[in-house]
Design an enzyme around this catalytic site. Sequence first.
Site, mmCIF file in Angstrom:
data_model
loop_
_atom_site.group_PDB
_atom_site.id
_atom_site.type_symbol
_atom_site.label_atom_id
_atom_site.label_comp_id
_atom_site.label_asym_id
_atom_site.label_seq_id
_atom_site.Cartn_x
_atom_site.Cartn_y
_atom_site.Cartn_z
ATOM 1 N N ARG A 105 0.932 -1.097 0.073
ATOM 2 C CA ARG A 105 -0.084 -0.082 -0.060
ATOM 3 C C ARG A 105 0.905 1.170 -0.081
ATOM 4 O O ARG A 105 1.527 1.304 1.098
ATOM 5 C CB ARG A 105 -1.030 -0.051 1.114
ATOM 6 N N THR A 109 -0.865 7.463 -1.179
ATOM 7 C CA THR A 109 -1.995 7.428 -1.900
ATOM 8 C C THR A 109 -3.099 6.405 -1.294
ATOM 9 O O THR A 109 -4.441 6.527 -1.467
ATOM 10 C CB THR A 109 -2.007 7.088 -3.400
ATOM 11 N N ASP A 201 -3.146 -9.038 12.643
ATOM 12 C CA ASP A 201 -2.549 -9.107 11.230
ATOM 13 C C ASP A 201 -2.100 -10.320 11.231
ATOM 14 O O ASP A 201 -1.528 -10.937 11.793
ATOM 15 C CB ASP A 201 -1.111 -8.031 11.277
ATOM 16 N N ASP A 204 1.659 -11.214 10.391
ATOM 17 C CA ASP A 204 2.489 -11.091 11.520
ATOM 18 C C ASP A 204 2.156 -12.123 12.508
ATOM 19 O O ASP A 204 3.142 -12.845 12.858
ATOM 20 C CB ASP A 204 1.999 -9.852 12.306
#
Length: 210
Positions: A105, A109, A201, A204
């Site tokens: 990502r 933006t 996550d 993770d």
Amino acid sequence: MSEHLTVVKHPLVQHKLTLMREKDTSTASFRRLLREISLLLAYEITSELELTTKKIETPLCEMDAPILEGKKLALVSILRAGNGLLDGVLELVPAARVGFVGLYRDPETLQPVEYYCKLPGELEDRLTIVVDPMLATGNSSVAAIDLIKAKGAKHIRFMCLLAAPEGVARMKEAHPDVPIVTAALDECLNDHAYIVPGLGDAGDRMFGTK
């Protein structure tokens, strides 16, 4: 598979998902549970594969027996967390062709940027199952499927562990022809685009990173 969203309510799926949600579940247990749950989700997402027949000999007689028709399946993992689901599906369909899409990502933006894409050939003739544990905003999943369609795929299904309503809506808007199979539709996204109640996550927790 006509419904846009299928939530797999099987008791073993729900039980294993609860264990994965618990914050004290170890990395090793999380990985094992993810592999087990991916087998059960794969059973659901492959339930309408087309069959033909093949003449075989059993120890007793000849018979026309059912066998999968057409090209080998394509499995596409959205890196890196998708690999945890990929392992389980490959146990069920070991002959499948495998591809990978890497996206990150952009911090400015917030849009997904491709950094890796390696896909099997002849996608137009294969059922393609895209795997990623979390369907949160839906942006990376939509971008990955854009890439996969650009390479010729026409028959695509998406498999995830958890989905947020926002991600499901985004996928339905961008790719209404792609059915989603998941273990749970959670409540919402928080301010950091994490699924709530979720499980944190997935990458993770799977790889033991922070």
